[in-house]
Design an enzyme around this catalytic site. Structure first.
Site, PDB file in Angstrom:
ATOM      1  N   GLN B 264      -9.553 -15.760  12.159  1.00 23.37           N
ATOM      2  CA  GLN B 264      -9.434 -14.480  11.463  1.00 23.37           C
ATOM      3  C   GLN B 264     -10.728 -13.696  11.565  1.00 23.37           C
ATOM      4  O   GLN B 264     -10.725 -12.495  11.832  1.00 23.37           O
ATOM      5  CB  GLN B 264      -9.093 -14.748   9.988  1.00 23.37           C
ATOM      6  CG  GLN B 264      -8.291 -13.665   9.354  1.00 23.37           C
ATOM      7  CD  GLN B 264      -6.995 -13.435  10.106  1.00 23.37           C
ATOM      8  OE1 GLN B 264      -6.352 -14.378  10.569  1.00 23.37           O
ATOM      9  NE2 GLN B 264      -6.631 -12.186  10.281  1.00 23.37           N
ATOM     10  N   HIS B 267     -11.836 -11.319  14.485  1.00 27.22           N
ATOM     11  CA  HIS B 267     -11.176 -10.025  14.718  1.00 27.22           C
ATOM     12  C   HIS B 267     -12.113  -8.856  14.503  1.00 27.22           C
ATOM     13  O   HIS B 267     -12.092  -7.875  15.237  1.00 27.22           O
ATOM     14  CB  HIS B 267      -9.996  -9.844  13.762  1.00 27.22           C
ATOM     15  CG  HIS B 267      -8.690 -10.288  14.325  1.00 27.22           C
ATOM     16  ND1 HIS B 267      -8.123  -9.711  15.422  1.00 27.22           N
ATOM     17  CD2 HIS B 267      -7.829 -11.262  13.946  1.00 27.22           C
ATOM     18  CE1 HIS B 267      -6.972 -10.299  15.697  1.00 27.22           C
ATOM     19  NE2 HIS B 267      -6.768 -11.256  14.820  1.00 27.22           N
ATOM     20  N   GLU B 332      -2.592 -11.151   3.719  1.00 26.88           N
ATOM     21  CA  GLU B 332      -1.763 -10.868   4.889  1.00 26.88           C
ATOM     22  C   GLU B 332      -1.207 -12.192   5.442  1.00 26.88           C
ATOM     23  O   GLU B 332      -0.009 -12.326   5.675  1.00 26.88           O
ATOM     24  CB  GLU B 332      -2.640 -10.175   5.937  1.00 26.88           C
ATOM     25  CG  GLU B 332      -1.921  -9.772   7.196  1.00 26.88           C
ATOM     26  CD  GLU B 332      -2.899  -9.289   8.271  1.00 26.88           C
ATOM     27  OE1 GLU B 332      -4.124  -9.484   8.112  1.00 26.88           O
ATOM     28  OE2 GLU B 332      -2.427  -8.715   9.271  1.00 26.88           O
ATOM     29  N   HIS B 333      -2.103 -13.170   5.655  1.00 24.23           N
ATOM     30  CA  HIS B 333      -1.706 -14.489   6.158  1.00 24.23           C
ATOM     31  C   HIS B 333      -2.052 -15.542   5.114  1.00 24.23           C
ATOM     32  O   HIS B 333      -3.186 -15.562   4.620  1.00 24.23           O
ATOM     33  CB  HIS B 333      -2.470 -14.834   7.437  1.00 24.23           C
ATOM     34  CG  HIS B 333      -2.372 -13.807   8.514  1.00 24.23           C
ATOM     35  ND1 HIS B 333      -3.403 -12.958   8.823  1.00 24.23           N
ATOM     36  CD2 HIS B 333      -1.360 -13.488   9.357  1.00 24.23           C
ATOM     37  CE1 HIS B 333      -3.044 -12.155   9.820  1.00 24.23           C
ATOM     38  NE2 HIS B 333      -1.805 -12.451  10.163  1.00 24.23           N
ATOM     39  N   ASP B 366       0.656 -15.364  15.493  1.00 23.75           N
ATOM     40  CA  ASP B 366       0.172 -14.157  16.172  1.00 23.75           C
ATOM     41  C   ASP B 366       0.863 -13.956  17.515  1.00 23.75           C
ATOM     42  O   ASP B 366       0.984 -12.831  17.983  1.00 23.75           O
ATOM     43  CB  ASP B 366      -1.330 -14.270  16.449  1.00 23.75           C
ATOM     44  CG  ASP B 366      -2.157 -13.928  15.230  1.00 23.75           C
ATOM     45  OD1 ASP B 366      -1.605 -13.298  14.306  1.00 23.75           O
ATOM     46  OD2 ASP B 366      -3.341 -14.299  15.194  1.00 23.75           O
ATOM     47  N   HIS B 425      27.027  22.108 -10.725  1.00 20.30           N
ATOM     48  CA  HIS B 425      27.376  20.710 -10.472  1.00 20.30           C
ATOM     49  C   HIS B 425      28.677  20.383 -11.213  1.00 20.30           C
ATOM     50  O   HIS B 425      29.622  19.836 -10.641  1.00 20.30           O
ATOM     51  CB  HIS B 425      26.274  19.766 -10.971  1.00 20.30           C
ATOM     52  CG  HIS B 425      25.110  19.645 -10.044  1.00 20.30           C
ATOM     53  ND1 HIS B 425      24.325  20.707  -9.699  1.00 20.30           N
ATOM     54  CD2 HIS B 425      24.594  18.569  -9.389  1.00 20.30           C
ATOM     55  CE1 HIS B 425      23.368  20.290  -8.863  1.00 20.30           C
ATOM     56  NE2 HIS B 425      23.514  18.995  -8.660  1.00 20.30           N
TER      57      HIS B 425
END
Lengths: 435, 435
Positions: B264, B267, B332-333, B366, B425
């Site tokens: 991770q 990145h 996220e993960h 991934d 209406h």
């Protein structure tokens, strides 16, 4: 008042494509540039919390409260509001609630878990958003039906905490809105509005705990605030002015069609009502009926402005040729007021909601049909859907490999990791394969 | 380089709550204020179309093209790119594609049509978005796996036209990206990027027909542009820096866990890797292993910055106490690197994707797991989900009453219309009931 001159187009005219494209491109919203003001309000509420919200509420709503607790609607205030609402209206709200609830129950997505051919386990698991804020406009557009439409899907999803904010300018609050909140099961209600209410929901204050998602319509300030807090919290779509497209055949009653067009037009001077028909006589009769009915409407001025500025009657040589136009318009509401609506339904690609046949005026869907009346406006049905339970749940994906699966898939993952220049990605796999 | 000092917390410390809250509130993204520049670019492209895009591309990407056609990637260019990619990598891309395709096939939502107890017909009908734009970053973060992850769900949904934009600064374009586009079945590819590419997709130009939705990650300019065109087109989430939370027990291999944390961290200097464990010894061993592995990484500098500035090791007295922390982090993960991941999975409320057990490193997901790697970052798993087929379809609701149904439901709709001050209406219903 004079009679309206409404736009009339015919799909066999030489200039039709150009004029239809113009209709499509027409902007109905003044894009007020309130972004700077909104940014400042958001920042201020984020920093100062309750005190900032109190000050903006005093300034914009002329409502002086000493502390945020004073702006929280108490159980007693809700009970008091209920006594102000006629029994018939309460019954109608309850009927609407129950029908909306039953319909939305069907939207709950199912979890998935399976083992693929090589033995890898995959899955999806849905859980509810934990806390949701519902914005309800004050003043004239403070609609109890919208409270139901925004809150019920959240309840069905299993959202534990639903916080409603509704401004009460000059201390005026629609008791129907509180009644609807009570019926739908809102957890907390604050009498605040505008960008300051959106900020309080998104960032939290000393009194109001933050929510994870904010839904509900609002004015330009609310829309700009929602756009800005998107990311910190989730938001629903940015609502634009309402619109209806009615496709009618020669069997339609022109008075009914006119009433449907005006039901949309009375919402807003920038609402849009369009009729497409293959029957020239019907087109003329509807135009006349609109004129007659307009004169008897309490909201004549609003409806007339909408019809005159944004209304249109389009004559087509065949109803088959109506559907491509409908899909380009991507209307929020699409009435198929024809003998065989199923046949046209098959050709609908872009529309928020379809109302089938001669006996389904759009207003039924606004209130008691059961489907949601929060629908994509301004041609956004090309890419988005009406509000549903799906807006209040989120999906977690699941992946489970054993040692054998990893040996099977690992080499490809390593190859791609290396190809992307991400060696640590590759290593997190290879280290488990003793490579 | 010196060894990293990573944040270490223990959930039994007196100051834990305050320090964990600080970790939660930590901002990892510099909020570059590019909004003004982006606004001008969008306006310019909207007005001048191709010519404006060509000028910005010359300016920002140092790529001089006479006309937009020159920036369209031809079939020959794609074939040429394919010959540059090693067979092993192409095979890995094809395997990834096929597994992603199979998994996403299960996400296609089912239409619904039913008659309720009083005879009203209701339903939901799903249709694909007609045209989608996929943004692919240029330079280092130009990942073929992301092309697959964004394009395949759109293909599965049935999107007819998929337009990819990818900048090629200084005329450099990753052949792997073209290979992935070819495998996934992209319809058109343009070598443009930045806010100008987003504008071209949203508004259309003389050469590029507009799309209805734009997905894919990008830099601050791209993110700001997507936020601004939201409404004109649909957008996916605004992607933030990546993050992983690993929950590990004493049976975990510290080298494997360290590799996952670094996968991770490599990145982005603002990526975040967090370990929660109930085993003090494992915590120490992982810290040491991270240090050792860092020194052998090609992207050591990036990974070290991320680990040092945003990494954390949290020691808990029991793994049961890990789950509430995980749900607040909403990662996220989420790796559940424990003996019995199923038991913890039941407690997961907020997470983009869960990777189960000791043999499912996040990197498998991934690339070749089959689930999507486009996942909610920056705690947005509290309210949103990873990319799926649902992002490329939209729902039209259906309502069909006959005369009898209208008599049953009409009075409640009329009551609510009148209560909301919307007489037109109410009339659109009452006129059909001869009231």
């Amino acid at each position: 008042m004079e009679s309206c001159v409404v736009l009339r187009l015919t799909n066999t005219s030489a200039d039709f494509e150009a004029r239809f494209a113009e209709l499509l491109a027409g902007k109905r919203e003044a894009s007020e540039d309130v972004d700077q003001i909104v940014r400042d309000i958001l920042e201020d509420v984020r920093k100062r919390g309750d005190q900032a919200v109190l000050e903006y509420t005093a300034k914009f709503d002329r409502l002086n409260a000493v502390e945020m607790g004073d702006l929280k609607v108490s159980a007693e205030q809700i009970e008091a509001a209920l006594t102000e609402v006629p029994a018939e209206t309460l019954d109608a709200l309850q009927l609407a609630h129950d029908r909306i609830y039953s319909h939305h129950k069907r939207q709950l997505p199912a979890d998935d878990r399976y083992t693929d051919p090589i033995g890898v386990e995959l899955g999806s698991r849905w859980t509810a958003v934990e806390a949701v804020g519902v914005y309800v406009p004050g003043g004239l557009a403070s609609y109890p039906s919208s409270v139901l439409m925004n809150v019920v899907p959240a309840k069905v999803a299993g959202v534990e905490r639903i916080v409603m904010v509704v401004p009460s300018p000059d201390d005026v609050l629609n008791p129907l809105v509180l009644a609807a909140a009570k019926i739908a099961g809102v957890s907390e209600i604050y009498r605040i509005g505008g960008a300051q209410a959106v900020a309080a929901l998104a960032f939290g204050t000393q009194t109001i705990k933050p929510v994870a998602k904010i839904v509900g319509p609002g004015n330009a300030f609310v829309a700009a605030a929602k756009r800005r807090v998107f990311g910190t919290v989730g938001i629903d779509m940015i609502a634009g002015p309402s619109e209806v497209l009615v496709i009618a055949d020669k069997y339609s009653n022109p008075d009914w069609i006119a009433a449907d067009l005006l039901a949309q037009a009375e919402h807003d001077p920038v609402a849009q009502s369009i009729l497409i028909t293959d029957d020239a006589e019907l087109a003329d009769h509807v135009a006349g009926a609109v004129e007659r009915q307009l004169k008897t409407l309490p909201r004549e001025e609003v409806a007339r402005a909408s019809w005159q500025d944004f209304g249109a009657i389009i004559l087509v040589d065949s109803l088959d040729n109506a559907m491509p136009l409908a899909n380009r318009l991507a209307p929020e509401h699409l009435e198929l007021a024809v003998e065989d609506p199923e046949q046209l339904l098959d050709k609908v690609r872009n529309a928020g909601a379809v109302f089938m046949g001669h006996h389904t005026p759009e207003a039924i869907g606004d209130y008691v049909g059961g489907s949601n009346h929060v629908l994509p406006t301004a041609r956004s049905a090309r890419f988005s859907s009406g509000l549903s339970v799906l807006e209040f749940v989120k999906r977690t994906s699941i992946l489970k490999c054993n040692a054998e699966n990893l040996r099977a898939l690992g080499p490809a993952a390593i190859a791609l990791g290396e190809a992307e220049g991400l060696s640590a990605h590759a290593r997190s796999v290879s280290i488990r394969l003793n490579m």
